[in-house]
Enzyme design. Structure first.
Site, short mmCIF file in Angstrom:
data_model
loop_
_atom_site.label_atom_id
_atom_site.label_comp_id
_atom_site.label_asym_id
_atom_site.label_seq_id
_atom_site.Cartn_x
_atom_site.Cartn_y
_atom_site.Cartn_z
NE ARG A 1 38.26 95.42 78.99
CZ ARG A 1 38.38 93.61 78.36
NH1 ARG A 1 39.14 94.64 77.42
NH2 ARG A 1 38.36 92.85 79.16
NE ARG B 1 24.27 98.28 76.49
CZ ARG B 1 24.42 97.36 77.31
NH1 ARG B 1 24.26 97.46 78.54
NH2 ARG B 1 25.41 96.33 77.17
NE ARG C 1 47.88 95.54 89.23
CZ ARG C 1 48.27 95.88 90.19
NH1 ARG C 1 49.78 96.13 90.24
NH2 ARG C 1 47.30 96.18 91.24
NE ARG D 1 37.46 90.42 88.35
CZ ARG D 1 36.86 90.73 87.43
NH1 ARG D 1 36.78 91.92 86.75
NH2 ARG D 1 38.53 90.57 86.72
CD GLU E 1 39.48 88.88 90.20
OE1 GLU E 1 38.72 88.10 89.92
OE2 GLU E 1 39.74 89.92 89.02
CE1 TYR F 1 41.66 92.82 79.93
CE2 TYR F 1 42.02 95.48 80.02
CZ TYR F 1 41.51 94.35 80.23
OH TYR F 1 40.84 94.22 81.13
CG ASP G 1 38.17 90.90 76.30
OD1 ASP G 1 38.65 90.91 76.49
OD2 ASP G 1 36.84 91.14 75.25
#
Ligand code: UDP
Length: 369
Positions: free
Chosen positions: A169, A173, A246, A277, A303, A351, A353
């Site tokens: 995901r 770069r 989860r 996070r 979180e 999963y 988005d």
């Protein structure tokens, strides 16, 4: 009599409700929560749109989805660029030249490539799990500091027991580009996600605090067909066994300071920090209120990831082999269920988005209406 009873007012349910209504069908949307919008729900706290069920950053490569959502909200120019905090060392995400420079002191893309190539050699053949995939993409140093601890906290499983696709995901770069997503279109709906969903549901009957599975027979009698966006295993009373999910718990605080961490998302990638996070919600909208004034306070959410148990909110399907096989069995039951359509992250155990959820609801609408 309604044509469709839509169970769940998240993005899948709300998009299908809009399309069905626009096609002249009579629909009723129900939700067991006291509010609409499912897990994209945002709530106003001191002028800040707080993402109650976790950070949502809309991003897509699908022009038709982008055009579609822009009918219901204007989007700001927010670009997700999370910072990773590993024991006090800060790294840019996703993995890019800023990350490689900080990790190894390399300056050119060629030097970075050489470092990664040297480290990925330990993986031979096709990566079979998340650990092998991660090392093969970015090498062991980055795996150890930025991926391993975070992933094991997030999923509660060893990286060798998780599927490789989860880490794919994230972009890798060899340019100086901290944009977390490879997406043509990205932003946060101005006014919040709740407003976006409110606009999708404009003129549509919605019943809140209405638990479908508690009153299934009576509710089924109201409509010709049902669109169910809740957990697929719960629909069948978990008769084949429970799928794993989860869950996430948030500790949200309003702080009387203007700036806590200087960024919307900071990931704590070591294993020891108990949260994964911290989100500082105001930075999704550049720290401004609706009139463009600087907000004096801030809201942060720590979180914590946990294994789902009855009574918790399911957030993420655990797409490992075991659960994939069990889902396939539930899918057979779902396909045999007359007049019920299963959709969305929980209904399809995928999963998704946000953009994929909307695309799936639009595709269903095109087939169904
Ligand atoms: N990930 C990681 N380190 C990070 C951020 C993400 O290792 O700092 C991994 C982790 O395995 C996670 C996956 O990448 O589950 C996908 O991350 P994404 O941000 O897409 O997850 P989401 O925002 O959906 O929770």
């Amino acid at each position: 009599m309604y044509d469709y009873l839509i169970v769940g007012s998240g993005l899948f349910g709300a998009t299908f409700a809009r399309q069905a209504t626009d096609a002249g069908r009579r629909v009723l949307v129900i939700d067991r929560r006291p509010h609409i919008a499912g897990n994209v729900y945002t709530e106003d706290v001191e002028g800040i749109h707080v993402h109650r069920y976790g950070a949502h950053i809309f991003h897509t490569n699908d022009k038709s989805v982008w055009t579609y959502v822009n009918r219901f909200a204007d989007f700001n120019r927010f670009t997700n660029a999370p910072v990773a905090n590993y024991k006090g060392e800060l790294y840019s995400l996703p993995f890019n030249m800023y990350t490689f420079n900080k990790m190894w002191g390399v300056v050119t893309p060629e030097e970075a490539r050489a470092k990664i190539d040297a480290q990925r050699r330990e993986i031979t053949g096709e990566p079979g799990n998340l650990e092998e995939q991660a090392i093969s993409l970015v090498g062991r140093d980055i795996y150890e500091k930025l991926i391993k601890g975070y992933t094991e906290k997030q999923w509660g499983r060893d990286c060798r027991d998780l599927p490789a696709f989860i880490i794919r995901r994230l972009p890798v770069r060899l340019t100086f580009d901290n944009n977390y997503f490879n997406a043509l279109y990205q932003g946060i709906p101005i006014g919040g996600y709740t407003k976006l969903v409110e606009n999708l549901l404009d003129g549509i009957e919605v019943r809140l605090n209405c638990d479908y599975l508690e009153d299934k027979e009576n509710l089924d009698a109201l409509a010709q067909k049902v669109v169910y966006t809740g957990p697929i295993d719960a629909y069948f009373g978990c008769r084949l066994g429970a799928l794993e999910y989860r869950s996430v718990r948030f500790e949200t605080e309003l702080l009387d300071i203007p700036n806590f961490q200087g960024n919307a998302a900071v990931n704590y990638t070591d294993r020891e920090t108990p949260w994964t996070r911290i989100i500082e919600h105001k930075w999704f909208e550049f720290g401004k209120d609706a009139e463009g004034n600087d907000l004096p306070k801030t809201v942060i959410s720590r979180e914590y990831s946990s294994e789902w148990k009855p009574g918790d909110e399911p957030y993420y399907p655990v797409n490992d082999e075991k659960n994939g096989a069990l889902y396939a069995e539930y899918k057979k039951l779902a396909d045999a269920e007359a007049n019920v359509i299963f959709g969305g992250r929980l209904g399809e155990y995928r999963y998704y988005d946000m953009d994929q959820t909307i695309a799936a609801a639009l595709a269903l609408s095109a087939r169904e209406l």
